[in-house]
Structure formats: structure tokens, C-alpha cells
Motif scaffolding. Structure first.
Motif, PDB file in Angstrom:
ATOM      1  N   UNK A   1      13.469   0.779 -41.322  1.00 11.07           N
ATOM      2  CA  UNK A   1      13.469  -0.556 -41.917  1.00 11.07           C
ATOM      3  C   UNK A   1      12.115  -0.894 -42.515  1.00 11.07           C
ATOM      4  N   UNK A   2      11.042  -0.538 -41.830  1.00  8.78           N
ATOM      5  CA  UNK A   2       9.701  -0.812 -42.338  1.00  8.78           C
ATOM      6  C   UNK A   2       9.445   0.025 -43.591  1.00  8.78           C
ATOM      7  N   UNK A   3       9.893   1.272 -43.582  1.00  6.61           N
ATOM      8  CA  UNK A   3       9.724   2.111 -44.779  1.00  6.61           C
ATOM      9  C   UNK A   3      10.446   1.526 -45.971  1.00  6.61           C
ATOM     10  N   UNK A   4      11.650   1.007 -45.759  1.00  5.55           N
ATOM     11  CA  UNK A   4      12.418   0.380 -46.853  1.00  5.55           C
ATOM     12  C   UNK A   4      11.716  -0.891 -47.342  1.00  5.55           C
ATOM     13  N   UNK A   5      11.138  -1.648 -46.431  1.00  7.14           N
ATOM     14  CA  UNK A   5      10.431  -2.861 -46.842  1.00  7.14           C
ATOM     15  C   UNK A   5       9.193  -2.531 -47.647  1.00  7.14           C
ATOM     16  N   UNK A   6       8.486  -1.484 -47.271  1.00 10.35           N
ATOM     17  CA  UNK A   6       7.302  -1.077 -48.001  1.00 10.35           C
ATOM     18  C   UNK A   6       7.687  -0.584 -49.393  1.00 10.35           C
ATOM     19  N   UNK A   7       8.858   0.051 -49.498  1.00 10.78           N
ATOM     20  CA  UNK A   7       9.326   0.570 -50.784  1.00 10.78           C
ATOM     21  C   UNK A   7       9.750  -0.508 -51.763  1.00 10.78           C
ATOM     22  N   UNK A   8       9.950  -1.728 -51.289  1.00  5.99           N
ATOM     23  CA  UNK A   8      10.364  -2.802 -52.204  1.00  5.99           C
ATOM     24  C   UNK A   8       9.249  -3.206 -53.065  1.00  5.99           C
TER      25      UNK A   8
END
Length: 106
Positions: free
Chosen positions: A99-106
Motif C-alpha cells: 500500500x505504501x509503495x502504491x501511494x508513493x507511486x501516485x
């Protein structure tokens, strides 16, 4: 009960024995030491009492014999609950990292 608890104690619980050994070897104590010590105490209490009852060294009342069977259950149950907790913690950490990786990718 001892036959069912033995594989849990020594196969699934081996990681706690290994962790406890390594921890004590380096001069510290961690949760593995507590788990290995507590489950081993319950397991070996049940084993010793079962052997004493089998060779008629002690004459058990029904309550005492049931208590011995419960000590095997306790050691196996503790190991299973702790392993379940470690599994749940691992999956939660993995999901959180994703989830944190996806948030950083935004």
C-alpha cells in the motif's frame, strides 16, 4: 495426546529452539527463549507424568490424568497460536508495504 503434540513441539517449534539457542549464545534472551522454555516445560511435564502413570509409579486419579493430557495440549496450542500470530503479522506487513509503495507511486 503426546503423539499428536510431539511433531508440533519439535518440528513446528524448532524455529523457537533455534532462535533461543542463538539468542542465549550471544548473551541475551528474547521471545524465542520464553516460548521454548514454556512449551518445553509443559510438554516434558506431561511426558514425565505419563511415563510415571504408565509404569504405575503413581496411581492417578481421573483428574490428575486429565491434567497430564492438558499439558500436552497447552504446549502444542501455544506454538500454534504464536505461529499464527507471526503469519498474520507477516501478511499485514506485506500488505502495508504494498500500500505504501502504491501511494508513493501516485
Amino acid at each position: 495426546m503426546g503423539l499428536l503434540a510431539t511433531p508440533v513441539q519439535f518440528y513446528f517449534g524448532f524455529r523457537f529452539y533455534k532462535g533461543a539457542y542463538l539468542s542465549l549464545k550471544h548473551g541475551g534472551a528474547n521471545m524465542d527463549v520464553l516460548v521454548a522454555l514454556g512449551t518445553s516445560a509443559a510438554y516434558f511435564y506431561g511426558l514425565i507424568m505419563t511415563i510415571l502413570y504408565a509404569f504405575s509409579v503413581l496411581d492417578p486419579t481421573p483428574e490428575e490424568y486429565v491434567e497430564t493430557a492438558h499439558s500436552f495440549e497447552i504446549s502444542a496450542t501455544l506454538i500454534c497460536i504464536i505461529l499464527l500470530g507471526k503469519y498474520l503479522e507477516s501478511t499485514t506487513k506485506h500488505k502495508t508495504t504494498d500500500a505504501i509503495s502504491k501511494l508513493i507511486g501516485l
